[in-house]
Design an enzyme around this catalytic site. Sequence first.
Site, short mmCIF file in Angstrom:
data_model
loop_
_atom_site.label_atom_id
_atom_site.label_comp_id
_atom_site.label_asym_id
_atom_site.label_seq_id
_atom_site.Cartn_x
_atom_site.Cartn_y
_atom_site.Cartn_z
N SER A 14 1.05 -1.61 -0.18
CA SER A 14 0.03 0.04 0.09
C SER A 14 0.87 1.23 -0.34
O SER A 14 1.94 1.43 0.22
CB SER A 14 -0.77 0.41 1.49
OG SER A 14 -1.43 1.37 1.90
N TYR B 213 -1.60 -1.46 11.34
CA TYR B 213 -1.94 -1.56 9.56
C TYR B 213 -0.93 -1.28 8.50
O TYR B 213 0.07 -1.75 7.96
CB TYR B 213 -3.71 -1.01 8.77
CG TYR B 213 -3.13 -1.57 7.64
CD1 TYR B 213 -3.31 0.08 6.42
CD2 TYR B 213 -3.91 -3.12 6.97
CE1 TYR B 213 -2.83 -0.59 5.26
CE2 TYR B 213 -3.40 -2.97 5.22
CZ TYR B 213 -3.46 -1.66 4.41
OH TYR B 213 -3.83 -1.92 3.01
N LYS C 69 2.18 -3.61 6.42
CA LYS C 69 2.58 -4.19 5.19
C LYS C 69 3.98 -3.39 5.25
O LYS C 69 5.06 -3.65 4.31
CB LYS C 69 1.77 -2.05 4.16
CG LYS C 69 0.08 -2.88 4.15
CD LYS C 69 0.41 -4.11 3.71
CE LYS C 69 -1.03 -4.58 3.25
NZ LYS C 69 -1.41 -6.33 2.45
C1 WQD Z 1 -10.20 9.04 1.40
C2 WQD Z 1 -9.89 10.43 2.08
C3 WQD Z 1 -10.24 11.23 3.73
C4 WQD Z 1 -14.30 9.03 4.45
C5 WQD Z 1 -7.08 4.23 3.49
C6 WQD Z 1 -5.95 3.46 4.24
C7 WQD Z 1 -5.02 3.59 2.67
C8 WQD Z 1 -6.25 1.97 1.96
C9 WQD Z 1 -7.05 3.04 1.36
C10 WQD Z 1 -6.04 -0.46 2.25
C11 WQD Z 1 -9.19 11.37 2.82
C12 WQD Z 1 -11.61 11.32 2.85
C13 WQD Z 1 -13.13 10.01 3.64
C14 WQD Z 1 -14.94 10.05 4.86
C15 WQD Z 1 -13.66 11.29 4.06
N1 WQD Z 1 -6.91 0.28 2.75
N2 WQD Z 1 -12.57 10.46 3.29
N3 WQD Z 1 -14.79 11.57 4.40
O1 WQD Z 1 -7.52 6.91 4.14
O2 WQD Z 1 -6.76 7.52 1.65
O3 WQD Z 1 -6.51 5.46 2.50
O4 WQD Z 1 -7.77 3.15 2.90
O5 WQD Z 1 -4.94 -0.47 1.83
O6 WQD Z 1 -4.00 1.92 3.68
O7 WQD Z 1 -4.97 4.44 4.80
O8 WQD Z 1 -8.68 6.21 1.49
O9 WQD Z 1 -10.66 6.12 1.49
O10 WQD Z 1 -10.75 6.35 4.00
O11 WQD Z 1 -9.84 8.43 2.24
O12 WQD Z 1 -13.41 13.24 3.72
O13 WQD Z 1 -16.60 9.32 5.47
O14 WQD Z 1 -11.53 10.59 1.59
O15 WQD Z 1 -10.57 12.49 5.25
O16 WQD Z 1 -9.04 12.25 2.45
P1 WQD Z 1 -7.43 6.52 2.71
P2 WQD Z 1 -9.76 7.11 2.29
#
Ligand code: WQD
Length: 336
Positions: free
Chosen positions: A125, A150, A154
Amino acid sequence: MKIVVTGGLGFIGSHTVVELQNSGFEVVIIDNLSNASIKVLENIISITNQAPTFIKLDLKDKAKVQDFFRAHQDIKGVIHFAASKAVGESVENPLMYYENNINTLVYVLQELNKLEHSNFIFSSSCTVYGQADTMPITENAPIKPAESPYGNTKKIGENIIEDICKVTPDFKAIALRYFNPIGAHKSAKIGELPIGVPQNLVPYITQTGQGIREELSVFGNDYPTEDGTCIRDYIHVVDLAKAHVVALQRLLNDNNETNFEVFNLGTGTGSSVLQVIKSFERVSNKKLNYKIVDRRKGDVISAYADTTKANTVLGWTAESSLDDAMKSAWNWQQKL
Ligand code: WQD
Protein backbone atom coordinates in the site's frame (compact mmCIF):
# COMPACT_ATOMS: atom_id res chain seq x y z
CA MET A 1 -1.10 -22.99 -14.56
CA LYS A 2 -2.37 -23.18 -10.97
CA ILE A 3 -2.26 -19.92 -9.03
CA VAL A 4 -3.26 -19.50 -5.38
CA VAL A 5 -5.09 -16.28 -4.45
CA THR A 6 -5.32 -15.77 -0.69
CA GLY A 7 -8.17 -13.44 0.30
CA GLY A 8 -9.57 -14.18 -3.14
CA LEU A 9 -13.18 -13.45 -2.15
CA GLY A 10 -12.33 -9.94 -0.99
CA PHE A 11 -12.72 -6.68 -2.91
CA ILE A 12 -9.43 -6.62 -4.86
CA GLY A 13 -8.94 -10.39 -4.64
CA SER A 14 -12.23 -11.24 -6.37
CA HIS A 15 -11.56 -8.81 -9.21
CA THR A 16 -8.07 -10.31 -9.61
CA VAL A 17 -9.49 -13.87 -9.73
CA VAL A 18 -11.73 -12.77 -12.63
CA GLU A 19 -8.79 -11.30 -14.55
CA LEU A 20 -6.61 -14.38 -13.85
CA GLN A 21 -9.35 -16.64 -15.21
CA ASN A 22 -9.78 -14.33 -18.22
CA SER A 23 -6.04 -14.85 -18.84
CA GLY A 24 -6.36 -18.64 -18.75
CA PHE A 25 -5.02 -19.38 -15.26
CA GLU A 26 -6.45 -22.10 -13.00
CA VAL A 27 -7.25 -20.37 -9.70
CA VAL A 28 -7.35 -21.76 -6.16
CA ILE A 29 -8.93 -19.29 -3.71
CA ILE A 30 -8.08 -19.45 -0.02
CA ASP A 31 -10.32 -17.33 2.18
CA ASN A 32 -11.45 -17.60 5.82
CA LEU A 33 -14.64 -15.59 5.07
CA SER A 34 -13.87 -13.25 7.99
CA ASN A 35 -14.39 -10.23 5.74
CA ALA A 36 -16.02 -11.71 2.62
CA SER A 37 -19.18 -13.58 1.68
CA ILE A 38 -19.25 -17.00 -0.03
CA LYS A 39 -21.76 -15.45 -2.45
CA VAL A 40 -18.81 -13.69 -4.10
CA LEU A 41 -17.66 -17.12 -5.36
CA GLU A 42 -20.96 -17.66 -7.20
CA ASN A 43 -20.73 -14.15 -8.64
CA ILE A 44 -17.19 -14.75 -9.93
CA ILE A 45 -18.41 -17.96 -11.62
CA SER A 46 -21.37 -16.11 -13.14
CA ILE A 47 -18.95 -13.63 -14.70
CA THR A 48 -16.33 -16.05 -16.08
CA ASN A 49 -18.26 -19.33 -16.28
CA GLN A 50 -15.19 -20.94 -14.70
CA ALA A 51 -15.28 -22.32 -11.16
CA PRO A 52 -12.15 -21.55 -9.14
CA THR A 53 -11.30 -24.10 -6.46
CA PHE A 54 -12.34 -22.64 -3.11
CA ILE A 55 -10.66 -23.67 0.16
CA LYS A 56 -12.05 -22.17 3.38
CA LEU A 57 -8.90 -21.86 5.44
CA ASP A 58 -7.61 -19.49 8.10
CA LEU A 59 -3.94 -18.83 7.33
CA LYS A 60 -3.29 -18.26 11.06
CA ASP A 61 -3.49 -22.08 11.38
CA LYS A 62 0.10 -23.03 10.49
CA ALA A 63 -0.58 -26.79 10.33
CA LYS A 64 -3.47 -26.26 7.92
CA VAL A 65 -1.32 -24.03 5.72
CA GLN A 66 1.33 -26.77 5.61
CA ASP A 67 -1.31 -29.40 4.71
CA PHE A 68 -2.65 -27.17 1.95
CA PHE A 69 0.71 -26.63 0.26
CA ARG A 70 1.62 -30.32 0.66
CA ALA A 71 -1.56 -31.14 -1.26
CA HIS A 72 -0.93 -28.54 -3.98
CA GLN A 73 2.73 -29.02 -4.98
CA ASP A 74 1.97 -27.95 -8.56
CA ILE A 75 1.31 -24.31 -7.59
CA LYS A 76 3.10 -21.89 -9.95
CA GLY A 77 2.52 -18.73 -7.90
CA VAL A 78 0.72 -17.04 -5.00
CA ILE A 79 -1.03 -13.67 -4.97
CA HIS A 80 -1.41 -12.74 -1.32
CA PHE A 81 -4.32 -10.44 -0.42
CA ALA A 82 -5.44 -12.09 2.83
CA ALA A 83 -5.00 -9.48 5.60
CA SER A 84 -6.98 -7.13 7.81
CA LYS A 85 -7.02 -3.64 6.32
CA ALA A 86 -8.97 -1.21 8.49
CA VAL A 87 -6.60 1.56 9.60
CA GLY A 88 -8.70 2.66 12.59
CA GLU A 89 -9.30 -0.90 13.82
CA SER A 90 -5.55 -1.56 13.67
CA VAL A 91 -4.91 1.31 16.09
CA GLU A 92 -7.47 -0.16 18.53
CA ASN A 93 -6.24 -3.74 18.18
CA PRO A 94 -2.59 -3.85 17.03
CA LEU A 95 -1.84 -7.42 18.13
CA MET A 96 -4.75 -8.77 16.09
CA TYR A 97 -3.24 -7.00 13.08
CA TYR A 98 0.30 -8.29 13.67
CA GLU A 99 -0.99 -11.83 14.13
CA ASN A 100 -3.38 -11.76 11.19
CA ASN A 101 -1.16 -9.88 8.73
CA ILE A 102 2.35 -11.02 9.67
CA ASN A 103 2.09 -14.60 11.06
CA THR A 104 -0.03 -15.63 8.07
CA LEU A 105 2.45 -14.08 5.63
CA VAL A 106 5.33 -16.01 7.27
CA TYR A 107 3.44 -19.33 7.11
CA VAL A 108 2.59 -18.86 3.42
CA LEU A 109 6.16 -17.84 2.57
CA GLN A 110 7.64 -20.81 4.47
CA GLU A 111 5.55 -23.25 2.43
CA LEU A 112 5.93 -21.48 -0.91
CA ASN A 113 9.70 -21.46 -0.36
CA LYS A 114 9.67 -25.29 -0.33
CA LEU A 115 8.09 -25.55 -3.78
CA GLU A 116 9.98 -25.73 -7.04
CA HIS A 117 8.39 -22.48 -8.28
CA SER A 118 8.26 -19.58 -5.84
CA ASN A 119 6.53 -16.63 -7.49
CA PHE A 120 4.92 -14.28 -4.99
CA ILE A 121 2.83 -11.13 -5.49
CA PHE A 122 2.31 -9.08 -2.32
CA SER A 123 -0.56 -6.69 -1.72
CA SER A 124 1.14 -3.59 -0.33
CA SER A 125 0.00 0.00 0.00
CA CYS A 126 1.04 3.60 -0.63
CA THR A 127 0.50 4.01 3.11
CA VAL A 128 4.17 2.97 3.52
CA TYR A 129 5.15 6.42 2.22
CA GLY A 130 3.24 8.27 4.94
CA GLN A 131 3.11 11.93 3.93
CA ALA A 132 5.62 11.87 1.07
CA ASP A 133 7.73 15.00 0.67
CA THR A 134 7.12 15.43 -3.06
CA MET A 135 4.31 14.59 -5.46
CA PRO A 136 3.89 12.49 -7.50
CA ILE A 137 5.30 9.65 -5.38
CA THR A 138 7.95 7.38 -6.94
CA GLU A 139 9.02 3.96 -5.65
CA ASN A 140 12.23 5.59 -4.38
CA ALA A 141 10.36 7.94 -2.07
CA PRO A 142 11.55 7.39 1.51
CA ILE A 143 9.55 4.90 3.54
CA LYS A 144 8.19 6.86 6.50
CA PRO A 145 7.35 5.67 10.03
CA ALA A 146 3.96 3.95 9.77
CA GLU A 147 0.93 6.03 10.73
CA SER A 148 -0.89 2.89 11.95
CA PRO A 149 -0.22 -0.76 12.85
CA TYR A 150 -2.01 -1.62 9.58
CA GLY A 151 0.50 0.45 7.60
CA ASN A 152 3.31 -1.06 9.67
CA THR A 153 2.24 -4.59 8.69
CA LYS A 154 2.64 -3.61 5.04
CA LYS A 155 6.12 -2.20 5.68
CA ILE A 156 7.19 -5.23 7.74
CA GLY A 157 5.67 -7.55 5.14
CA GLU A 158 7.80 -6.03 2.40
CA ASN A 159 10.92 -6.30 4.60
CA ILE A 160 10.23 -9.99 5.33
CA ILE A 161 9.83 -10.77 1.63
CA GLU A 162 12.94 -8.78 0.71
CA ASP A 163 14.98 -10.69 3.30
CA ILE A 164 13.95 -14.04 1.81
CA CYS A 165 14.74 -12.84 -1.72
CA LYS A 166 18.22 -11.77 -0.58
CA VAL A 167 19.15 -15.30 0.50
CA THR A 168 17.02 -17.30 -1.94
CA PRO A 169 17.82 -16.37 -5.55
CA ASP A 170 15.04 -18.49 -7.05
CA PHE A 171 12.41 -16.95 -4.78
CA LYS A 172 10.87 -14.17 -6.90
CA ALA A 173 8.52 -11.52 -5.50
CA ILE A 174 6.81 -8.27 -6.48
CA ALA A 175 5.23 -5.88 -3.97
CA LEU A 176 2.42 -3.81 -5.45
CA ARG A 177 1.81 -0.54 -3.59
CA TYR A 178 -1.85 0.35 -4.21
CA PHE A 179 -3.09 3.89 -4.05
CA ASN A 180 -6.88 4.15 -3.54
CA PRO A 181 -8.81 1.30 -5.16
CA ILE A 182 -12.43 2.17 -6.04
CA GLY A 183 -15.22 0.98 -8.34
CA ALA A 184 -16.53 -2.43 -9.38
CA HIS A 185 -16.61 -4.91 -12.26
CA LYS A 186 -18.72 -3.69 -15.21
CA SER A 187 -21.16 -6.57 -14.64
CA ALA A 188 -21.96 -5.09 -11.19
CA LYS A 189 -21.81 -8.68 -9.91
CA ILE A 190 -18.75 -8.04 -7.72
CA GLY A 191 -17.60 -4.86 -5.99
CA GLU A 192 -16.71 -3.33 -2.63
CA LEU A 193 -18.73 -4.82 0.26
CA PRO A 194 -17.89 -2.71 3.31
CA ILE A 195 -19.11 -4.32 6.55
CA GLY A 196 -20.91 -1.76 8.74
CA VAL A 197 -20.26 1.95 8.31
CA PRO A 198 -17.85 2.42 5.37
CA GLN A 199 -14.48 3.86 6.41
CA ASN A 200 -13.48 4.70 2.84
CA LEU A 201 -14.72 7.70 0.89
CA VAL A 202 -16.28 6.19 -2.23
CA PRO A 203 -18.50 3.55 -0.62
CA TYR A 204 -19.66 6.20 1.86
CA ILE A 205 -20.53 8.49 -1.07
CA THR A 206 -22.47 5.81 -2.97
CA GLN A 207 -24.35 4.73 0.18
CA THR A 208 -25.25 8.39 0.79
CA GLY A 209 -26.37 8.69 -2.82
CA GLN A 210 -28.53 5.62 -2.30
CA GLY A 211 -30.05 7.07 0.88
CA ILE A 212 -28.53 4.42 3.15
CA ARG A 213 -26.49 7.19 4.87
CA GLU A 214 -27.90 10.59 5.75
CA GLU A 215 -24.97 12.69 4.57
CA LEU A 216 -21.24 12.44 3.93
CA SER A 217 -18.88 14.09 6.39
CA VAL A 218 -15.91 15.64 4.59
CA PHE A 219 -12.98 15.35 6.99
CA GLY A 220 -11.57 18.87 6.80
CA ASN A 221 -11.35 21.54 4.14
CA ASP A 222 -8.50 23.52 5.67
CA TYR A 223 -5.63 21.54 4.14
CA PRO A 224 -2.99 23.33 2.03
CA THR A 225 -4.55 22.12 -1.24
CA GLU A 226 -6.43 23.91 -4.02
CA ASP A 227 -9.88 23.43 -2.48
CA GLY A 228 -8.71 22.66 1.07
CA THR A 229 -9.58 18.93 0.96
CA CYS A 230 -7.15 15.98 0.84
CA ILE A 231 -5.85 14.63 -2.44
CA ARG A 232 -5.63 10.91 -3.34
CA ASP A 233 -5.06 8.76 -6.44
CA TYR A 234 -8.29 6.84 -7.04
CA ILE A 235 -7.68 3.80 -9.25
CA HIS A 236 -10.34 1.53 -10.79
CA VAL A 237 -10.19 -1.88 -9.08
CA VAL A 238 -10.27 -3.67 -12.47
CA ASP A 239 -7.17 -1.74 -13.63
CA LEU A 240 -5.58 -2.76 -10.32
CA ALA A 241 -6.58 -6.41 -10.83
CA LYS A 242 -5.07 -6.45 -14.32
CA ALA A 243 -1.78 -5.15 -12.90
CA HIS A 244 -1.60 -8.28 -10.70
CA VAL A 245 -1.85 -10.55 -13.75
CA VAL A 246 0.86 -8.55 -15.55
CA ALA A 247 3.11 -8.73 -12.47
CA LEU A 248 2.56 -12.49 -12.13
CA GLN A 249 3.34 -13.08 -15.81
CA ARG A 250 6.53 -11.00 -15.37
CA LEU A 251 7.74 -13.51 -12.77
CA LEU A 252 6.48 -16.61 -14.60
CA ASN A 253 8.33 -15.46 -17.74
CA ASP A 254 11.47 -14.57 -15.75
CA ASN A 255 11.28 -10.97 -16.96
CA ASN A 256 11.97 -9.53 -13.52
CA GLU A 257 15.23 -7.55 -13.24
CA THR A 258 15.84 -8.47 -9.60
CA ASN A 259 14.05 -11.07 -7.49
CA PHE A 260 12.38 -8.42 -5.31
CA GLU A 261 10.64 -5.58 -7.16
CA VAL A 262 8.23 -2.85 -6.07
CA PHE A 263 5.68 -0.98 -8.20
CA ASN A 264 3.30 1.87 -7.38
CA LEU A 265 -0.16 1.22 -8.79
CA GLY A 266 -2.11 4.41 -9.39
CA THR A 267 -3.48 6.57 -12.20
CA GLY A 268 -0.89 9.33 -11.67
CA THR A 269 -3.71 11.84 -11.17
CA GLY A 270 -4.57 13.33 -7.79
CA SER A 271 -8.21 14.12 -6.97
CA SER A 272 -9.49 16.06 -3.96
CA VAL A 273 -12.45 14.92 -1.88
CA LEU A 274 -14.60 17.68 -3.38
CA GLN A 275 -13.56 16.62 -6.89
CA VAL A 276 -14.61 13.04 -6.07
CA ILE A 277 -17.97 14.33 -4.85
CA LYS A 278 -18.38 16.26 -8.12
CA SER A 279 -17.52 13.10 -10.05
CA PHE A 280 -20.31 11.26 -8.24
CA GLU A 281 -22.77 14.07 -8.97
CA ARG A 282 -21.82 14.00 -12.67
CA VAL A 283 -22.18 10.24 -13.12
CA SER A 284 -25.30 9.84 -10.95
CA ASN A 285 -27.01 13.10 -11.88
CA LYS A 286 -27.78 13.49 -8.16
CA LYS A 287 -26.82 16.14 -5.65
CA LEU A 288 -24.75 14.62 -2.83
CA ASN A 289 -25.65 15.56 0.73
CA TYR A 290 -22.45 16.43 2.59
CA LYS A 291 -21.05 18.67 5.32
CA ILE A 292 -17.53 19.75 6.24
CA VAL A 293 -16.34 18.49 9.64
CA ASP A 294 -13.00 18.33 11.47
CA ARG A 295 -9.95 16.63 10.01
CA ARG A 296 -9.57 12.84 10.54
CA LYS A 297 -6.49 11.88 12.58
CA GLY A 298 -3.74 10.27 10.53
CA ASP A 299 -4.89 11.54 7.13
CA VAL A 300 -2.06 12.64 4.86
CA ILE A 301 -2.61 15.84 2.88
CA SER A 302 -1.81 14.45 -0.53
CA ALA A 303 -0.79 11.12 -2.11
CA TYR A 304 -0.76 10.30 -5.79
CA ALA A 305 1.49 8.02 -7.81
CA ASP A 306 4.31 8.59 -10.24
CA THR A 307 3.34 5.80 -12.65
CA THR A 308 6.52 5.88 -14.78
CA LYS A 309 7.98 2.63 -13.41
CA ALA A 310 4.70 0.68 -13.65
CA ASN A 311 4.13 2.00 -17.17
CA THR A 312 7.63 1.50 -18.57
CA VAL A 313 9.14 -1.39 -16.55
CA LEU A 314 6.08 -3.44 -15.59
CA GLY A 315 4.32 -2.53 -18.85
CA TRP A 316 0.95 -1.67 -17.29
CA THR A 317 -1.09 1.54 -17.38
CA ALA A 318 -4.41 2.32 -15.67
CA GLU A 319 -7.08 2.87 -18.33
CA SER A 320 -10.12 4.12 -16.40
CA SER A 321 -10.80 7.72 -15.42
CA LEU A 322 -12.22 8.83 -12.07
CA ASP A 323 -15.68 9.16 -13.65
CA ASP A 324 -15.46 5.65 -15.17
CA ALA A 325 -14.55 4.22 -11.78
CA MET A 326 -17.20 6.25 -9.97
CA LYS A 327 -19.84 5.20 -12.51
CA SER A 328 -19.00 1.53 -11.86
CA ALA A 329 -19.15 2.13 -8.09
CA TRP A 330 -22.59 3.76 -8.43
CA ASN A 331 -23.91 0.95 -10.70
CA TRP A 332 -22.71 -1.58 -8.13
CA GLN A 333 -24.33 0.32 -5.25
CA GLN A 334 -27.66 0.50 -7.07
CA LYS A 335 -27.47 -3.23 -7.87
CA LEU A 336 -26.78 -3.99 -4.18
C1 WQD B 1 -9.81 9.19 1.27
C2 WQD B 1 -10.05 10.66 1.54
C3 WQD B 1 -10.40 11.20 3.86
C4 WQD B 1 -14.19 9.05 4.30
C5 WQD B 1 -7.14 4.18 3.27
C6 WQD B 1 -6.01 3.43 3.86
C7 WQD B 1 -5.19 2.84 2.75
C8 WQD B 1 -6.09 2.01 1.86
C9 WQD B 1 -7.20 2.88 1.28
C10 WQD B 1 -6.15 -0.30 2.51
C11 WQD B 1 -9.32 11.15 2.79
C12 WQD B 1 -11.65 11.49 3.03
C13 WQD B 1 -13.02 9.58 3.77
C14 WQD B 1 -15.24 9.93 4.70
C15 WQD B 1 -13.90 11.80 4.00
N1 WQD B 1 -6.66 0.94 2.59
N2 WQD B 1 -12.88 10.92 3.62
N3 WQD B 1 -15.04 11.28 4.52
O1 WQD B 1 -7.46 7.10 4.01
O2 WQD B 1 -6.64 7.58 1.65
O3 WQD B 1 -6.61 5.26 2.52
O4 WQD B 1 -7.92 3.39 2.42
O5 WQD B 1 -5.18 -0.64 1.88
O6 WQD B 1 -4.19 2.03 3.33
O7 WQD B 1 -5.22 4.32 4.59
O8 WQD B 1 -8.79 6.34 1.99
O9 WQD B 1 -11.17 6.47 1.41
O10 WQD B 1 -10.50 6.45 3.87
O11 WQD B 1 -10.07 8.48 2.49
O12 WQD B 1 -13.75 13.03 3.86
O13 WQD B 1 -16.33 9.51 5.18
O14 WQD B 1 -11.44 10.85 1.79
O15 WQD B 1 -10.17 12.24 4.80
O16 WQD B 1 -8.90 12.48 2.54
P1 WQD B 1 -7.33 6.68 2.60
P2 WQD B 1 -10.20 6.89 2.47
